[in-house]
Design a protein around this motif. Sequence first.
Motif, PDB file in Angstrom:
ATOM      1  N   CYS A 129       0.829  -1.211   0.000  1.00 30.95           N
ATOM      2  CA  CYS A 129       0.000   0.000   0.000  1.00 30.95           C
ATOM      3  C   CYS A 129       0.861   1.259   0.000  1.00 30.95           C
ATOM      4  O   CYS A 129       0.437   2.301  -0.484  1.00 30.95           O
ATOM      5  CB  CYS A 129      -0.953   0.009   1.191  1.00 30.95           C
ATOM      6  SG  CYS A 129      -2.197  -1.293   1.072  1.00 30.95           S
ATOM      7  N   GLU A 222     -13.553   9.344   0.627  1.00 32.57           N
ATOM      8  CA  GLU A 222     -12.749   8.372   1.377  1.00 32.57           C
ATOM      9  C   GLU A 222     -13.641   7.485   2.246  1.00 32.57           C
ATOM     10  O   GLU A 222     -14.678   7.930   2.743  1.00 32.57           O
ATOM     11  CB  GLU A 222     -11.733   9.124   2.257  1.00 32.57           C
ATOM     12  CG  GLU A 222     -10.870  10.078   1.415  1.00 32.57           C
ATOM     13  CD  GLU A 222      -9.726  10.753   2.171  1.00 32.57           C
ATOM     14  OE1 GLU A 222      -8.797  11.211   1.502  1.00 32.57           O
ATOM     15  OE2 GLU A 222      -9.747  10.819   3.417  1.00 32.57           O
ATOM     16  N   ALA A 277     -14.399  -0.401  -1.284  1.00 27.27           N
ATOM     17  CA  ALA A 277     -13.389  -0.133  -0.249  1.00 27.27           C
ATOM     18  C   ALA A 277     -13.005  -1.433   0.465  1.00 27.27           C
ATOM     19  O   ALA A 277     -11.818  -1.726   0.667  1.00 27.27           O
ATOM     20  CB  ALA A 277     -13.910   0.894   0.750  1.00 27.27           C
ATOM     21  N   PHE A 281      -9.388  -3.363   0.360  1.00 31.44           N
ATOM     22  CA  PHE A 281      -8.759  -3.729   1.637  1.00 31.44           C
ATOM     23  C   PHE A 281      -8.335  -5.197   1.597  1.00 31.44           C
ATOM     24  O   PHE A 281      -7.208  -5.558   1.956  1.00 31.44           O
ATOM     25  CB  PHE A 281      -9.781  -3.478   2.752  1.00 31.44           C
ATOM     26  CG  PHE A 281      -9.314  -3.685   4.173  1.00 31.44           C
ATOM     27  CD1 PHE A 281      -8.864  -2.611   4.932  1.00 31.44           C
ATOM     28  CD2 PHE A 281      -9.374  -4.944   4.782  1.00 31.44           C
ATOM     29  CE1 PHE A 281      -8.476  -2.787   6.258  1.00 31.44           C
ATOM     30  CE2 PHE A 281      -8.979  -5.125   6.105  1.00 31.44           C
ATOM     31  CZ  PHE A 281      -8.533  -4.038   6.841  1.00 31.44           C
ATOM     32  N   CYS A 286      -4.928  -6.065   3.573  1.00 26.10           N
ATOM     33  CA  CYS A 286      -4.875  -5.186   4.749  1.00 26.10           C
ATOM     34  C   CYS A 286      -5.366  -5.909   5.997  1.00 26.10           C
ATOM     35  O   CYS A 286      -6.022  -6.958   5.916  1.00 26.10           O
ATOM     36  CB  CYS A 286      -5.730  -3.947   4.512  1.00 26.10           C
ATOM     37  SG  CYS A 286      -5.082  -2.879   3.218  1.00 26.10           S
ATOM     38  N   ALA A 290      -7.598   0.687   7.515  1.00 21.61           N
ATOM     39  CA  ALA A 290      -7.058   1.368   6.335  1.00 21.61           C
ATOM     40  C   ALA A 290      -8.077   2.419   5.913  1.00 21.61           C
ATOM     41  O   ALA A 290      -9.289   2.244   6.125  1.00 21.61           O
ATOM     42  CB  ALA A 290      -6.798   0.406   5.181  1.00 21.61           C
ATOM     43  N   VAL A 292      -9.424   4.051   2.607  1.00 20.99           N
ATOM     44  CA  VAL A 292      -9.389   3.783   1.174  1.00 20.99           C
ATOM     45  C   VAL A 292      -9.953   5.008   0.449  1.00 20.99           C
ATOM     46  O   VAL A 292     -11.084   5.423   0.702  1.00 20.99           O
ATOM     47  CB  VAL A 292     -10.186   2.500   0.849  1.00 20.99           C
ATOM     48  CG1 VAL A 292     -10.014   2.126  -0.612  1.00 20.99           C
ATOM     49  CG2 VAL A 292      -9.713   1.335   1.737  1.00 20.99           C
ATOM     50  N   LEU A 305     -10.302   4.019  -7.762  1.00 24.13           N
ATOM     51  CA  LEU A 305      -9.481   3.957  -6.543  1.00 24.13           C
ATOM     52  C   LEU A 305      -8.293   4.907  -6.689  1.00 24.13           C
ATOM     53  O   LEU A 305      -7.608   4.887  -7.709  1.00 24.13           O
ATOM     54  CB  LEU A 305      -8.971   2.520  -6.342  1.00 24.13           C
ATOM     55  CG  LEU A 305      -8.021   2.310  -5.148  1.00 24.13           C
ATOM     56  CD1 LEU A 305      -8.744   2.497  -3.823  1.00 24.13           C
ATOM     57  CD2 LEU A 305      -7.380   0.921  -5.205  1.00 24.13           C
ATOM     58  N   VAL A 308      -4.687   3.425  -0.952  1.00 27.82           N
ATOM     59  CA  VAL A 308      -5.056   2.853   0.339  1.00 27.82           C
ATOM     60  C   VAL A 308      -3.976   3.256   1.340  1.00 27.82           C
ATOM     61  O   VAL A 308      -2.784   3.054   1.096  1.00 27.82           O
ATOM     62  CB  VAL A 308      -5.153   1.309   0.244  1.00 27.82           C
ATOM     63  CG1 VAL A 308      -5.487   0.703   1.598  1.00 27.82           C
ATOM     64  CG2 VAL A 308      -6.205   0.905  -0.789  1.00 27.82           C
ATOM     65  N   THR A 310      -2.527   2.611   5.014  1.00 28.20           N
ATOM     66  CA  THR A 310      -2.649   1.623   6.100  1.00 28.20           C
ATOM     67  C   THR A 310      -2.472   2.249   7.483  1.00 28.20           C
ATOM     68  O   THR A 310      -2.894   1.663   8.469  1.00 28.20           O
ATOM     69  CB  THR A 310      -1.651   0.467   5.908  1.00 28.20           C
ATOM     70  OG1 THR A 310      -0.333   1.013   5.764  1.00 28.20           O
ATOM     71  CG2 THR A 310      -1.999  -0.359   4.683  1.00 28.20           C
TER      72      THR A 310
END
Length: 350
Positions: A129, A222, A277, A281, A286, A290, A292, A305, A308, A310
């Motif tokens: 990520c 987001e 999302a 993930f 993930c 996170a 996204v 997208l 991402v 983390t």
Amino acid sequence: PLLRLVVLYGGVSAEHDVSCVTAAHVLAAADRSKYDLVPIGITKSGTWLRNDKAIAALAEGSDLPERLEPAGTEVEPLAAIRGEGTDQAITVVLPLLHGPHGEDGTIQGMLELFKVPYVGAGVLSSALCMDKAMAKIVAEQAGIPQCRWVEFRDGIDDPNEIVTRAVAELGLPVFVKPANLGSSVGITKAHDAAELDKAVDLALRYDDVVIIEEAVTAREVEVAVLGNAAPEASAPGEIVPGSEFYDYEDKYVTGAAQLVIPADLPDDVTREVRELAAKAFTALRCAGMARVDFFYEAEGRGWLLNEVNTIPGFTPASMYPKLWEATGISYPDLIDQLVALALDSHRRRV
Ligand code: ATP
Ligand code: MG
Ligand code: MG
Ligand code: MG
């Protein structure tokens, strides 16, 4: 017995300052009846300092400063994490370190090697990520829509050829980014070929891999994701940048950007981004948390997208905690859930 919660903050990346603000807020909000809080600051040059002053302030219930500088007794990383003379207590590490050498799998690798539970994504997912180029390749493989982009690797690719190809394939303007960073550091929106050359040079100061993306005209939305194997996605939030794009100043200096929570979107479009999302993930392996980030082209391709994160911004004014608050999880409860998820991941790994 109390659970030892080691909060790592500061760090050697260009996102050091952001992390110091996050740490102050997390320490202030964490439930002291549950946790023995151990703040350890990492200086910009990589020295680990146990913040005894903050530990004392937490113990006597007094307030912490708005921003916690790394300060205190120099400690050896592993010994400090394990805690001398506290071997009965369970330790969980909360790495609040954004960017390289914190969010990128390096700290996670060290913790894994010594079997210490920690909050958030593991080694592979953190590294993946953090590297915007590699993350795009994996997301594409998983069928997640993204904007068009071109990669430039210093010493491998011919800069003139890549710049020419980028303009031909992506048009102008374009966004130029160091592959591994965050907080918009090193990112430029380049409007012509001369700006593009300069933008690549700037990004190369932070990383030897740079990505060039088409500049999309879209809303920025987001989603916060929380969980391990069956992650939950929050209500989406929209960012309305205060300048030409959501840059460093906008994020941390002027605070001109506005967060609209929940984002004003039709129900089916909201449902779609929550699903995407959670899919991103999982595709990027993930764990824990996170944030996204998407672009929404209402008239065009719909959801794309962006990236991402983390270890997302985590002050009470940051998008990640605010999205959970709007979805029904308070800031202190979120810390508890992340610690529980860290212990769950740890049990699966060892
Ligand atoms: P973060 O602090 O979220 O980790 P970051 O440094 O990883 O940020 P990005 O999210 O990739 O950087 O980009 C920063 C901002 O630049 C975005 O929030 C958006 O405002 C703008 N931006 C980035 N890429 C594009 C694009 N392809 N088209 C339009 N705007 C973009
Ligand atoms: Mg990012
Ligand atoms: Mg980031
Ligand atoms: Mg971003």
